[in-house]
Design an enzyme around this catalytic site. Sequence first.
Site, PDB file in Angstrom:
ATOM      1  N   SER A   1     -65.800 -70.321  38.388  1.00 45.89           N
ATOM      2  CA  SER A   1     -64.979 -69.509  39.300  1.00 45.89           C
ATOM      3  C   SER A   1     -65.401 -68.051  39.270  1.00 45.89           C
ATOM      4  O   SER A   1     -65.203 -67.337  40.254  1.00 45.89           O
ATOM      5  CB  SER A   1     -63.506 -69.571  38.880  1.00 45.89           C
ATOM      6  OG  SER A   1     -63.065 -70.879  38.802  1.00 45.89           O
TER       7      SER A   1
ATOM      8  N   HIS B   1     -69.785 -72.817  43.829  1.00 39.65           N
ATOM      9  CA  HIS B   1     -68.365 -72.677  43.510  1.00 39.65           C
ATOM     10  C   HIS B   1     -67.505 -73.334  44.571  1.00 39.65           C
ATOM     11  O   HIS B   1     -67.364 -72.800  45.672  1.00 39.65           O
ATOM     12  CB  HIS B   1     -68.032 -71.189  43.363  1.00 39.65           C
ATOM     13  CG  HIS B   1     -66.586 -70.933  43.113  1.00 39.65           C
ATOM     14  ND1 HIS B   1     -65.927 -69.834  43.615  1.00 39.65           N
ATOM     15  CD2 HIS B   1     -65.652 -71.637  42.425  1.00 39.65           C
ATOM     16  CE1 HIS B   1     -64.664 -69.872  43.244  1.00 39.65           C
ATOM     17  NE2 HIS B   1     -64.480 -70.953  42.516  1.00 39.65           N
TER      18      HIS B   1
ATOM     19  N   GLU C   1     -69.026 -71.232  47.609  1.00 41.15           N
ATOM     20  CA  GLU C   1     -69.848 -70.036  47.364  1.00 41.15           C
ATOM     21  C   GLU C   1     -71.137 -70.479  46.676  1.00 41.15           C
ATOM     22  O   GLU C   1     -71.088 -71.181  45.659  1.00 41.15           O
ATOM     23  CB  GLU C   1     -69.099 -69.054  46.457  1.00 41.15           C
ATOM     24  CG  GLU C   1     -67.928 -68.365  47.111  1.00 41.15           C
ATOM     25  CD  GLU C   1     -67.198 -67.424  46.145  1.00 41.15           C
ATOM     26  OE1 GLU C   1     -66.915 -67.863  45.012  1.00 41.15           O
ATOM     27  OE2 GLU C   1     -66.920 -66.281  46.512  1.00 41.15           O
TER      28      GLU C   1
ATOM     29  N   ASN D   1     -62.806 -64.822  44.395  1.00 37.39           N
ATOM     30  CA  ASN D   1     -61.956 -64.558  43.236  1.00 37.39           C
ATOM     31  C   ASN D   1     -61.971 -63.095  42.833  1.00 37.39           C
ATOM     32  O   ASN D   1     -61.012 -62.593  42.249  1.00 37.39           O
ATOM     33  CB  ASN D   1     -62.356 -65.447  42.052  1.00 37.39           C
ATOM     34  CG  ASN D   1     -61.878 -66.878  42.250  1.00 37.39           C
ATOM     35  OD1 ASN D   1     -60.994 -67.134  43.071  1.00 37.39           O
ATOM     36  ND2 ASN D   1     -62.466 -67.807  41.534  1.00 37.39           N
TER      37      ASN D   1
HETATM   38  N1  3HC Z   1     -57.877 -86.075  48.568  1.00 39.43           N
HETATM   39  C1  3HC Z   1     -57.843 -86.500  49.836  1.00 39.43           C
HETATM   40  N2  3HC Z   1     -57.043 -85.985  50.786  1.00 39.43           N
HETATM   41  C2  3HC Z   1     -56.239 -84.978  50.417  1.00 39.43           C
HETATM   42  C3  3HC Z   1     -56.211 -84.464  49.112  1.00 39.43           C
HETATM   43  C4  3HC Z   1     -57.079 -85.060  48.174  1.00 39.43           C
HETATM   44  N3  3HC Z   1     -57.151 -84.628  46.908  1.00 39.43           N
HETATM   45  N4  3HC Z   1     -55.308 -83.434  49.072  1.00 39.43           N
HETATM   46  C5  3HC Z   1     -54.780 -83.330  50.296  1.00 39.43           C
HETATM   47  N5  3HC Z   1     -55.360 -84.237  51.102  1.00 39.43           N
HETATM   48  C6  3HC Z   1     -55.091 -84.434  52.515  1.00 39.43           C
HETATM   49  C7  3HC Z   1     -53.822 -85.248  52.724  1.00 39.43           C
HETATM   50  O1  3HC Z   1     -54.134 -86.628  52.738  1.00 39.43           O
HETATM   51  C8  3HC Z   1     -53.381 -84.752  54.080  1.00 39.43           C
HETATM   52  O2  3HC Z   1     -54.183 -85.410  55.058  1.00 39.43           O
HETATM   53  P1  3HC Z   1     -53.554 -85.574  56.551  1.00 39.43           P
HETATM   54  O3  3HC Z   1     -52.921 -84.254  56.903  1.00 39.43           O
HETATM   55  O4  3HC Z   1     -54.737 -85.929  57.374  1.00 39.43           O
HETATM   56  O5  3HC Z   1     -52.550 -86.687  56.406  1.00 39.43           O
HETATM   57  C9  3HC Z   1     -53.802 -83.276  54.071  1.00 39.43           C
HETATM   58  O6  3HC Z   1     -54.842 -83.158  53.096  1.00 39.43           O
HETATM   59  C10 3HC Z   1     -52.674 -82.381  53.684  1.00 39.43           C
HETATM   60  O7  3HC Z   1     -52.265 -82.790  52.401  1.00 39.43           O
HETATM   61  P2  3HC Z   1     -50.691 -82.941  52.066  1.00 39.43           P
HETATM   62  O8  3HC Z   1     -50.031 -83.484  53.288  1.00 39.43           O
HETATM   63  O9  3HC Z   1     -50.608 -83.662  50.767  1.00 39.43           O
HETATM   64  O10 3HC Z   1     -50.089 -81.529  51.711  1.00 39.43           O
HETATM   65  P3  3HC Z   1     -50.443 -80.105  52.228  1.00 39.43           P
HETATM   66  O11 3HC Z   1     -50.326 -80.082  53.705  1.00 39.43           O
HETATM   67  O12 3HC Z   1     -49.658 -79.152  51.438  1.00 39.43           O
HETATM   68  O13 3HC Z   1     -51.990 -79.916  51.852  1.00 39.43           O
HETATM   69  C11 3HC Z   1     -53.444 -78.904  50.297  1.00 39.43           C
HETATM   70  C12 3HC Z   1     -52.383 -79.970  50.476  1.00 39.43           C
HETATM   71  C13 3HC Z   1     -54.685 -79.309  51.127  1.00 39.43           C
HETATM   72  C14 3HC Z   1     -53.794 -78.836  48.823  1.00 39.43           C
HETATM   73  C15 3HC Z   1     -52.877 -77.565  50.822  1.00 39.43           C
HETATM   74  O14 3HC Z   1     -51.609 -77.348  50.196  1.00 39.43           O
HETATM   75  C16 3HC Z   1     -53.775 -76.393  50.544  1.00 39.43           C
HETATM   76  O15 3HC Z   1     -54.783 -76.229  51.200  1.00 39.43           O
HETATM   77  N6  3HC Z   1     -53.395 -75.556  49.545  1.00 39.43           N
HETATM   78  C17 3HC Z   1     -54.169 -74.350  49.232  1.00 39.43           C
HETATM   79  C18 3HC Z   1     -55.320 -74.740  48.362  1.00 39.43           C
HETATM   80  C19 3HC Z   1     -56.199 -73.552  48.046  1.00 39.43           C
HETATM   81  O16 3HC Z   1     -56.023 -72.458  48.534  1.00 39.43           O
HETATM   82  N7  3HC Z   1     -57.195 -73.803  47.187  1.00 39.43           N
HETATM   83  C20 3HC Z   1     -58.081 -72.782  46.688  1.00 39.43           C
HETATM   84  C21 3HC Z   1     -57.569 -72.335  45.359  1.00 39.43           C
HETATM   85  S1  3HC Z   1     -58.624 -71.169  44.604  1.00 39.43           S
HETATM   86  C22 3HC Z   1     -59.826 -72.136  43.926  1.00 39.43           C
HETATM   87  O17 3HC Z   1     -59.822 -73.343  43.954  1.00 39.43           O
HETATM   88  C23 3HC Z   1     -60.915 -71.366  43.296  1.00 39.43           C
HETATM   89  C24 3HC Z   1     -61.119 -71.706  41.856  1.00 39.43           C
HETATM   90  O18 3HC Z   1     -62.155 -70.899  41.400  1.00 39.43           O
HETATM   91  C25 3HC Z   1     -59.905 -71.507  41.014  1.00 39.43           C
END
Ligand code: 3HC
Length: 292
Positions: free
Chosen positions: A121, A142, A154, A193
Site C-alpha cells: 500500500s 497496488h 497503481e 494512499n
Molecule cells: N466478489 C465478487 N463480487 C463482489 C465482491 C466480491 N468480493 N464484493 C462486492 N461484489 C459485488 C456484489 O456482488 C455486487 O454485485 P451486483 O451489484 O452486480 O449485484 C456489487 O459488488 C456491490 O456489492 P454489495 O451489493 O455487496 O455492496 P456494496 O454496494 O456496498 O459494494 C463494495 C461493496 C464494492 C465493497 C463497495 O462498498 C465499495 O466499493 N466500497 C469502497 C471500497 C474501497 O474504496 N476500496 C479501496 C480501499 S483502499 C485500498 O484498498 C488500498 C489499500 O492499500 C489499503
Amino acid sequence: MYMPEKAAVIGAGTMGHGIAEVFALAGYHVGLTDAYPEALEKAKVSIRDSLSRLVKSSKITQEAAEQVFSRISFVGTVREAVEGASIVIEAVPEIEELKKKVFSQLDELTGSSVILASNTSNIRITSIAEGLRHPERVVGMHFFNPPVVLKLVEVIKGEKTSDEAFENAYRIVEKIGKTPIRVMKDTPGFVVNRVNAPESLFFCLLLEKGMAKPEEVDAFARGQGLPMGPYELMDYVGIDTVVHSLDYYARTLSPDYGKCRLFHSMVEKGMLGAKTGRGFYEWKDHRAQVPK
Ligand code: 3HC
C-alpha cells in the site's frame, strides 16, 4: 502445445486471495500460497464465495466459475507457487522487513525474467528491491480492495526497476481487465494512499478526542454518495493495515503520523475489522452491522 500463463500470489489474506481470483478470472493459472495453512483454507472459502457472487449477479456462468476456481492451486510453499510463473505478486502484511524477506526468497527462486510485484500500500519499491540480485524486475502493483470489483491498480517504478519490467507490468494489469496508472516516483504511499494518509490520521484523532461517532460520520459520507464511510472502509481494509501504514508514514514522512494511538489499541484488542468480524462495527456477510 499451448501453455496458459501462470501467476503466483504470495499471501492469501484480504488482498492476496482477491488478486489470485482476478488473475484466474483473466485465464491465468495461479499458484497461491500462505505461511499459515488456515489462511489458505480461508482463501478457498472467500474465493468460492466471491465467484458465487459473480454468478449470482450474472457476471459469469456457474461453469466458468468452476473453471476459474480450478485454475488456482492452493500450495504450501513459495517454491511450489512460483514454479513456472512469469509473474509473482507478493501480498503479505504491510511490514517492510517481512516484505524484504519474501522478496529475497523470490529473488533466489525465480529466473531474472520473472516480474516480482508487490501489492504494498505504501512501502517504497526501491527499499523492497534493495540488495536483490535482480532489482530491475521488481515493481509495485497496488490493487484496491476488493480487487475483483475495483478497477484501479497503481503500477509503481522503483529506482532500479527497468523500463521493460515497468511496461510489462502495466500491460499485464491491462490484460487482467484492470485500469493501471503509472506511478513514476517511488515515494511512501505512492498516489492514492499518500493523498489519503492525512485523512486516516484525522479520522483517528476525531474519535480519540471524542469529537464524533463513527456511525454518524459514516452515515454522512454514505449520504454524500460514497459506497462506504471512512470508518467502515478502514474496517474493510483492516485496522492492522491502517496502523502499519501510519507507522510507516511516521518513520518516513512525519512523526505526526504517530500521534494518534486509538487504532493501535484496537489492533492490540484484536479488533481488526471485517477480517476478524469486529472493528468499529460487527461484520456479517461482508457487511458492517451499523447500529440504528
Ligand atoms: N466478489 C465478487 N463480487 C463482489 C465482491 C466480491 N468480493 N464484493 C462486492 N461484489 C459485488 C456484489 O456482488 C455486487 O454485485 P451486483 O451489484 O452486480 O449485484 C456489487 O459488488 C456491490 O456489492 P454489495 O451489493 O455487496 O455492496 P456494496 O454496494 O456496498 O459494494 C463494495 C461493496 C464494492 C465493497 C463497495 O462498498 C465499495 O466499493 N466500497 C469502497 C471500497 C474501497 O474504496 N476500496 C479501496 C480501499 S483502499 C485500498 O484498498 C488500498 C489499500 O492499500 C489499503
